[in-house]
Scaffold this motif. Structure first.
Motif, PDB file in Angstrom:
ATOM      1  N   PRO A 159      49.604  47.274  25.587  1.00 33.81           N
ATOM      2  CA  PRO A 159      50.328  47.328  26.866  1.00 33.81           C
ATOM      3  C   PRO A 159      49.944  46.204  27.816  1.00 33.81           C
ATOM      4  CG  PRO A 159      48.586  48.964  26.833  1.00 33.81           C
ATOM      5  CD  PRO A 159      48.661  48.409  25.448  1.00 33.81           C
ATOM      6  N   ARG A 160      50.844  45.920  28.746  1.00 36.49           N
ATOM      7  CA  ARG A 160      50.603  44.944  29.813  1.00 36.49           C
ATOM      8  C   ARG A 160      50.658  45.693  31.154  1.00 36.49           C
ATOM      9  NH1 ARG A 160      51.171  42.558  24.772  1.00 36.49           N
ATOM     10  NH2 ARG A 160      51.478  40.294  24.883  1.00 36.49           N
ATOM     11  N   PRO A 161      49.636  46.455  31.501  1.00 37.83           N
ATOM     12  CA  PRO A 161      49.692  47.280  32.716  1.00 37.83           C
ATOM     13  C   PRO A 161      49.961  46.462  33.981  1.00 37.83           C
ATOM     14  CG  PRO A 161      47.832  47.919  31.364  1.00 37.83           C
ATOM     15  CD  PRO A 161      48.386  46.661  30.767  1.00 37.83           C
ATOM     16  N   MET A 162      50.870  46.948  34.789  1.00 33.78           N
ATOM     17  CA  MET A 162      51.207  46.396  36.102  1.00 33.78           C
ATOM     18  C   MET A 162      51.801  44.995  36.037  1.00 33.78           C
ATOM     19  SD  MET A 162      48.223  47.867  38.634  1.00 33.78           S
ATOM     20  CE  MET A 162      49.265  47.637  40.084  1.00 33.78           C
ATOM     21  N   SER A 182      42.156  48.698  32.597  1.00 35.34           N
ATOM     22  CA  SER A 182      41.555  49.830  31.886  1.00 35.34           C
ATOM     23  C   SER A 182      42.485  50.366  30.808  1.00 35.34           C
ATOM     24  CB  SER A 182      41.188  50.946  32.869  1.00 35.34           C
ATOM     25  OG  SER A 182      42.345  51.482  33.483  1.00 35.34           O
ATOM     26  N   GLY A 183      43.803  50.288  31.038  1.00 35.27           N
ATOM     27  CA  GLY A 183      44.761  50.774  30.043  1.00 35.27           C
ATOM     28  C   GLY A 183      44.728  49.968  28.761  1.00 35.27           C
ATOM     29  N   SER A 216      43.658  51.415  25.102  1.00 41.88           N
ATOM     30  CA  SER A 216      44.573  51.262  23.966  1.00 41.88           C
ATOM     31  C   SER A 216      43.875  50.618  22.778  1.00 41.88           C
ATOM     32  CB  SER A 216      45.780  50.419  24.377  1.00 41.88           C
ATOM     33  OG  SER A 216      46.584  51.111  25.305  1.00 41.88           O
ATOM     34  N   VAL A 217      43.073  49.593  23.042  1.00 41.45           N
ATOM     35  CA  VAL A 217      42.340  48.937  21.959  1.00 41.45           C
ATOM     36  C   VAL A 217      41.354  49.912  21.325  1.00 41.45           C
ATOM     37  CG1 VAL A 217      40.726  47.098  21.368  1.00 41.45           C
ATOM     38  CG2 VAL A 217      42.594  46.638  22.961  1.00 41.45           C
ATOM     39  N   ARG A 218      40.675  50.669  22.159  1.00 39.04           N
ATOM     40  CA  ARG A 218      39.692  51.619  21.631  1.00 39.04           C
ATOM     41  C   ARG A 218      40.353  52.642  20.709  1.00 39.04           C
ATOM     42  NH1 ARG A 218      35.358  55.276  25.113  1.00 39.04           N
ATOM     43  NH2 ARG A 218      34.415  56.312  23.316  1.00 39.04           N
ATOM     44  N   TYR A 219      41.454  53.237  21.157  1.00 46.84           N
ATOM     45  CA  TYR A 219      42.150  54.228  20.337  1.00 46.84           C
ATOM     46  C   TYR A 219      42.686  53.616  19.050  1.00 46.84           C
ATOM     47  CZ  TYR A 219      41.978  57.610  24.187  1.00 46.84           C
ATOM     48  OH  TYR A 219      41.561  58.474  25.165  1.00 46.84           O
ATOM     49  N   PHE A 220      43.194  52.384  19.159  1.00 44.78           N
ATOM     50  CA  PHE A 220      43.730  51.710  17.984  1.00 44.78           C
ATOM     51  C   PHE A 220      42.623  51.468  16.959  1.00 44.78           C
ATOM     52  CE2 PHE A 220      44.863  48.147  15.354  1.00 44.78           C
ATOM     53  CZ  PHE A 220      46.192  48.382  15.050  1.00 44.78           C
TER      54      PHE A 220
END
Length: 351
Positions: free
Chosen positions: A198-201, A212-213, A217-221
């Motif tokens: 994602p590209r937050p904001m 932080s998003g 996302s990287v951590r979950y991936f």
């Protein structure tokens, strides 16, 4: 005019002697990277203790390399905000003691102002107003910089700083600390389009940031890929040829970096266009990132703007940038007494 600049805002003990805000006679930095590596990040209490051990030696070395004594100095400048409070207190206490003992003027300097000034120390063609993107382990903000070192903060991070997220992602991938350089190097070997993080904001309509998003996302991936047994680690990118379903650390690094750089570039260019600034400066530790430099230059050229960034030794925390901006503040009449204190936070528009 010779000024001694001291910076202990985070995990580097730094001191420098600078003449008239630009001529760097010495720029000495003691890194604490090895001390913090086993923890995967900076430990504030450990950083403070390491500063205490190093500060006298680093100041003495800065004076020796500049071939000056305290009698040759006109002032002492020190970062007193923002930063790790314990770390800041070490530098402030040292600077106050030296100023008192040698009867020299004392100037408390905002660390971010030092980063903003770093480009001015090496780029004589830099014009005002300009847009400055300051990106480091502790800060991410866009600032409109005017003559006289007056600032308008356009936006800042609402959570994690970009540099901090680089360190966290490197930790998830088992790449060690700090993470900026290793991720940048791995990203050059990976596919930036392999994973759509994602590209937050990015399209928020303002100049605020949120990273932080992306980190989450990287951590979950990474966790999901490890559970599925499709994550190729230890830099074996060629394994993807044998199994197209696998994902490499290089691809994750490249895709993560592409997301961060995209947001930083997009908002910086948007700020330059909206303010009609013809110059964009990049500073802070993440200013050393090769893709961010290249991306900004390409995008800036499309709107007729120039991009400036300092040499590597002025990107990361250092005492030279503190002495440099202190020269400008001294000319403006700034002086601080021995009641000067440290503060963990501090906006550049409050100075």
């Amino acid at each position: 005019m010779k000024i001694l600049g001291i910076d202990t805002s985070c995990d580097e003990t730094a001191a420098a002697v600078v003449v008239n805000g630009k001529e760097v006679l010495s720029n000495v930095v003691a890194s604490q990277v090895e001390a913090h590596q086993e923890y995967g990040g900076i430990v504030p209490e450990l950083a403070s203790r390491k500063h205490i051990e190093a500060i006298n030696y680093i100041v003495s070395r800065a004076l020796a390399e500049a071939d000056v004594t305290f009698k040759d100095l006109e002032a002492i400048a020190v970062t007193n905000r923002p930063g790790l409070i314990g770390a800041l207190l070490v530098g402030v206490a040292a600077a106050k003691s030296l100023a008192y003992c040698h009867d020299l003027p004392l100037l408390g300097i905002n660390h971010i102002e030092g980063h903003i000034y770093a480009n001015y120390m090496v780029h004589d063609t830099l014009t005002f107003p300009h847009i400055c993107l300051t990106v480091s382990g502790g800060h991410t903000l866009l600032v409109e910089v005017h003559k006289g070192w007056q600032y308008k903060v356009l936006g800042s991070t609402q959570d994690d700083a970009a540099g901090e997220v680089y360190d966290k992602v490197a930790k998830y991938l088992g790449l060690g600390f700090p993470g900026g350089k290793v991720i940048d190097e791995l990203a050059q070997k990976g596919n930036p389009s392999a994973i759509k993080f994602p590209r937050p904001m990015r399209n928020s309509g303002d100049y605020q940031f949120s990273f932080s998003g992306i980190k989450t996302s990287v951590r979950y991936f990474v966790e999901k890929a490890r559970r599925a047994g499709v994550l190729v680690e230890n830099g074996r990118a060629e394994a993807k040829d044998a199994n197209p379903d696998t994902v490499t650390v290089e691809d994750i690094a490249a895709s993560f970096q592409a997301a961060v750089v995209d947001v930083l570039t997009y908002k910086s260019i948007r700020a330059a266009k909206s303010t009609s600034a013809r110059a964009i400066t990049l500073t802070g530790g993440v200013a050393a990132n090769s893709q961010l430099r290249a991306s900004l230059k390409i995008a800036a050229a499309e709107i007729g703007a120039e991009v400036y960034y300092p040499p590597m030794n002025l990107c990361t925390d250092n005492g030279a940038m503190i002495a440099g901006i202190a020269y400008e503040k001294y000319k403006q009449g700034l002086r601080d007494g021995l009641s000067l204190n440290a503060a963990a936070n501090g906006s550049i528009v409050d100075v």
